[in-house]
Design a protein around this motif. Structure first.
Motif, PDB file in Angstrom:
ATOM      1  N   PRO A  11       0.795  -1.229   0.000  1.00 32.90           N
ATOM      2  CA  PRO A  11       0.000   0.000   0.000  1.00 32.90           C
ATOM      3  C   PRO A  11       0.828   1.281   0.000  1.00 32.90           C
ATOM      4  CG  PRO A  11      -1.015  -1.617   1.434  1.00 32.90           C
ATOM      5  CD  PRO A  11       0.300  -2.200   1.015  1.00 32.90           C
ATOM      6  N   ALA A  12       2.015   1.240   0.570  1.00 27.13           N
ATOM      7  CA  ALA A  12       2.873   2.427   0.582  1.00 27.13           C
ATOM      8  C   ALA A  12       3.339   2.832  -0.818  1.00 27.13           C
ATOM      9  CB  ALA A  12       4.078   2.184   1.494  1.00 27.13           C
ATOM     10  N   ASP A  13       3.089   1.990  -1.814  1.00 30.73           N
ATOM     11  CA  ASP A  13       3.464   2.314  -3.200  1.00 30.73           C
ATOM     12  C   ASP A  13       2.387   3.137  -3.908  1.00 30.73           C
ATOM     13  OD1 ASP A  13       5.902   0.871  -3.141  1.00 30.73           O
ATOM     14  OD2 ASP A  13       4.836  -1.006  -3.496  1.00 30.73           O
ATOM     15  N   ALA A  14       1.400   3.631  -3.192  1.00 29.25           N
ATOM     16  CA  ALA A  14       0.290   4.331  -3.841  1.00 29.25           C
ATOM     17  C   ALA A  14       0.765   5.540  -4.649  1.00 29.25           C
ATOM     18  CB  ALA A  14      -0.741   4.753  -2.793  1.00 29.25           C
ATOM     19  N   TYR A  34      -4.974   9.482 -12.235  1.00 29.64           N
ATOM     20  CA  TYR A  34      -5.043   8.964 -10.874  1.00 29.64           C
ATOM     21  C   TYR A  34      -4.451   9.918  -9.855  1.00 29.64           C
ATOM     22  CZ  TYR A  34      -6.132   4.387 -12.875  1.00 29.64           C
ATOM     23  OH  TYR A  34      -6.730   3.359 -13.558  1.00 29.64           O
ATOM     24  N   THR A  35      -5.049   9.897  -8.667  1.00 26.23           N
ATOM     25  CA  THR A  35      -4.452  10.493  -7.485  1.00 26.23           C
ATOM     26  C   THR A  35      -3.879   9.372  -6.625  1.00 26.23           C
ATOM     27  OG1 THR A  35      -6.460  10.332  -6.146  1.00 26.23           O
ATOM     28  CG2 THR A  35      -6.192  12.331  -7.497  1.00 26.23           C
ATOM     29  N   GLU A  36      -3.098   9.740  -5.647  1.00 27.81           N
ATOM     30  CA  GLU A  36      -2.561   8.739  -4.717  1.00 27.81           C
ATOM     31  C   GLU A  36      -3.686   8.013  -3.991  1.00 27.81           C
ATOM     32  OE1 GLU A  36       0.437   8.559  -0.804  1.00 27.81           O
ATOM     33  OE2 GLU A  36       0.281  10.402  -2.022  1.00 27.81           O
ATOM     34  N   GLU A  37      -4.762   8.733  -3.680  1.00 29.84           N
ATOM     35  CA  GLU A  37      -5.892   8.110  -3.000  1.00 29.84           C
ATOM     36  C   GLU A  37      -6.558   7.053  -3.882  1.00 29.84           C
ATOM     37  OE1 GLU A  37      -9.772   9.493  -0.338  1.00 29.84           O
ATOM     38  OE2 GLU A  37      -8.908  10.876  -1.802  1.00 29.84           O
ATOM     39  N   ASP A  38      -6.623   7.334  -5.197  1.00 25.82           N
ATOM     40  CA  ASP A  38      -7.216   6.367  -6.123  1.00 25.82           C
ATOM     41  C   ASP A  38      -6.418   5.066  -6.150  1.00 25.82           C
ATOM     42  OD1 ASP A  38      -9.129   8.259  -6.876  1.00 25.82           O
ATOM     43  OD2 ASP A  38      -7.923   8.988  -8.564  1.00 25.82           O
ATOM     44  N   THR A  39      -5.105   5.184  -6.275  1.00 25.63           N
ATOM     45  CA  THR A  39      -4.297   3.968  -6.373  1.00 25.63           C
ATOM     46  C   THR A  39      -4.226   3.231  -5.038  1.00 25.63           C
ATOM     47  OG1 THR A  39      -2.325   5.360  -6.127  1.00 25.63           O
ATOM     48  CG2 THR A  39      -2.915   4.662  -8.356  1.00 25.63           C
ATOM     49  N   LEU A  40      -4.278   3.968  -3.932  1.00 26.07           N
ATOM     50  CA  LEU A  40      -4.313   3.294  -2.640  1.00 26.07           C
ATOM     51  C   LEU A  40      -5.561   2.435  -2.532  1.00 26.07           C
ATOM     52  CD1 LEU A  40      -3.276   2.763   0.205  1.00 26.07           C
ATOM     53  CD2 LEU A  40      -4.477   4.835   0.946  1.00 26.07           C
ATOM     54  N   GLU A  42      -7.054   0.855  -4.821  1.00 31.96           N
ATOM     55  CA  GLU A  42      -6.827  -0.386  -5.564  1.00 31.96           C
ATOM     56  C   GLU A  42      -5.865  -1.315  -4.823  1.00 31.96           C
ATOM     57  OE1 GLU A  42      -5.690   0.369  -9.573  1.00 31.96           O
ATOM     58  OE2 GLU A  42      -7.571   1.378 -10.082  1.00 31.96           O
ATOM     59  N   LEU A  43      -4.889  -0.735  -4.155  1.00 33.38           N
ATOM     60  CA  LEU A  43      -3.897  -1.557  -3.471  1.00 33.38           C
ATOM     61  C   LEU A  43      -4.440  -2.201  -2.198  1.00 33.38           C
ATOM     62  CD1 LEU A  43      -0.766   0.728  -3.942  1.00 33.38           C
ATOM     63  CD2 LEU A  43      -1.196  -1.470  -5.058  1.00 33.38           C
ATOM     64  N   ILE A  44      -5.517  -1.641  -1.636  1.00 40.64           N
ATOM     65  CA  ILE A  44      -6.112  -2.249  -0.438  1.00 40.64           C
ATOM     66  C   ILE A  44      -7.372  -3.047  -0.776  1.00 40.64           C
ATOM     67  CG2 ILE A  44      -5.120  -0.522   1.116  1.00 40.64           C
ATOM     68  CD1 ILE A  44      -7.878   0.825   1.212  1.00 40.64           C
ATOM     69  N   ASP A  45      -7.569  -3.319  -2.049  1.00 44.17           N
ATOM     70  CA  ASP A  45      -8.671  -4.188  -2.486  1.00 44.17           C
ATOM     71  C   ASP A  45      -8.587  -5.512  -1.726  1.00 44.17           C
ATOM     72  OD1 ASP A  45     -10.290  -6.032  -3.859  1.00 44.17           O
ATOM     73  OD2 ASP A  45      -9.826  -5.193  -5.820  1.00 44.17           O
ATOM     74  N   PRO A  46      -9.656  -5.917  -1.037  1.00 45.07           N
ATOM     75  CA  PRO A  46      -9.588  -7.166  -0.258  1.00 45.07           C
ATOM     76  C   PRO A  46      -9.404  -8.410  -1.107  1.00 45.07           C
ATOM     77  CG  PRO A  46     -11.840  -6.307  -0.318  1.00 45.07           C
ATOM     78  CD  PRO A  46     -10.960  -5.242  -0.900  1.00 45.07           C
ATOM     79  N   TYR A  47      -9.591  -8.304  -2.430  1.00 46.49           N
ATOM     80  CA  TYR A  47      -9.428  -9.465  -3.308  1.00 46.49           C
ATOM     81  C   TYR A  47      -8.189  -9.341  -4.199  1.00 46.49           C
ATOM     82  CZ  TYR A  47     -13.846 -10.443  -1.271  1.00 46.49           C
ATOM     83  OH  TYR A  47     -14.817 -10.684  -0.334  1.00 46.49           O
ATOM     84  N   ALA A  48      -7.293  -8.441  -3.825  1.00 46.28           N
ATOM     85  CA  ALA A  48      -5.982  -8.349  -4.462  1.00 46.28           C
ATOM     86  C   ALA A  48      -4.948  -8.752  -3.414  1.00 46.28           C
ATOM     87  CB  ALA A  48      -5.725  -6.936  -4.961  1.00 46.28           C
TER      88      ALA A  48
END
Length: 316
Positions: A11-14, A34-40, A42-48
């Motif tokens: 998640p720190a790679d957002a 994208y903003t950093e919030e957008d990519t975060l 995606e990175l905290i998606d419970p199915y990723a």
């Protein structure tokens, strides 16, 4: 060129992820910023499962390529996992994309074995048709085109609502959120590649920072919820283009209530509302073989094709 560093995403790679995707957009021109919030999100998606099913290539501190795999919470007969990735334009044609796709397919097998080992595994890749190099890359790794999706757009200069006798349109409320999800799941039961959306995925993918509750509606016939439309909008897109887009992410009618004007009423209401709130455009994506015949409904409502996406698939 320095040797690249490879590791799973975290998640720190957002911020690095947003920087990479915005660099890709300058060349591929698919209309996604994208903003950093957008990519975060995606990175905290419970199915990723980032630890087991992602890989990123770094040149120093800069993220230059990535792949991640999202598995399904539920599946029947076939478990279709979604492989997403990209390579910085300055680093293309160096074998990075090939390495990432191969890593993604291997990762898909890992998460498949953990969640749906008794089912067939199919890996899906979804990319805009016009992106150079994608067909050659995915074909070389055993993927074939299986479906086409069309992005459609509607300028909001002149729109009018559509009234359907007996139908009531209600706006989103927190109290009705679960009903919105339930209607979506019912409406999408026979859509190709779709699966029921659990509550945690709904919160991550739909009711997040891009969700526009004032342009999201539920249609009722009497007391029964029969249709749903959910709108999202990306601040990064507006900042990059100057165009405020209302993207109709979810549009669906319960199967028992189709062909009664429900979708047309929701579209008309949402278009008129978006125009009144100062949006410049509405957009959506439609499956070319949608069983509900949605492409014709959208064209009738004034949407026009913009560009096409290809769904590539490989059975593993």
């Amino acid at each position: 060129m320095r040797e690249l560093t490879w590791r799973p995403l975290v998640p720190a790679d957002a911020k690095a992820s947003a920087d990479l995707l915005n660099a890709i957009e300058t060349v591929d021109r698919i209309g996604e910023n994208y903003t950093e919030e957008d990519t975060l999100q995606e990175l905290i998606d419970p199915y990723a499962d980032l630890e087991r099913a992602s890989l990123a290539a770094f040149d120093g501190e800069a993220l230059v390529g990535y792949v991640k795999v999202r598995h399904k919470a539920e599946a029947e007969a076939v478990h279709r996992v979604f492989l997403d990735g990209g390579v910085h334009p300055a680093y293309r044609r160096r074998g990075i994309g090939t390495a990432l796709v191969d890593a993604g397919v291997a990762a898909a097998e890992v998460v498949h074995a953990r969640h749906h080992p008794a089912l067939r595994l199919v890996v899906d890749v979804h990319k805009a048709e016009h992106i150079a190099g994608v067909p050659e890359l995915v074909r070389s790794r055993g993927f074939a085109p299986v479906r086409y999706f069309q992005r459609m757009e509607h300028a909001l200069s002149e729109v009018t609502g559509v009234a359907v006798p007996g139908l009531r349109i209600e706006g989103w409320t927190a109290a009705a959120d679960e009903e919105f999800r339930a209607v979506r799941n019912d409406a999408y039961r026979d859509f190709w590649g779709a699966a029921p959306m659990p509550a945690d995925q709904w919160r991550n993918k739909i009711v997040n920072q891009t969700f526009q509750p004032e342009v999201s509606f539920l249609a009722r016939d009497g007391g029964t919820a029969v249709g749903v439309l959910v709108t999202m909008s990306w601040a990064a897109d507006t900042a990059a283009t100057g165009v405020r887009d209302a993207h109709f992410m979810v549009i669906g009618t319960a199967r028992e209530h189709r062909r009664r004007g429900v979708a047309s009423a929701l579209l008309g209401h949402a278009l008129a509302t978006a125009a009144g709130l100062g949006y410049d455009r509405a957009s959506l994506s439609v499956d070319s073989a949608d069983p509900a015949g949605a492409s014709g409904i959208f064209a009738k409502a004034g949407f026009v094709p913009k560009h096409r996406y290809v769904r590539w698939a490989r059975e593993v």
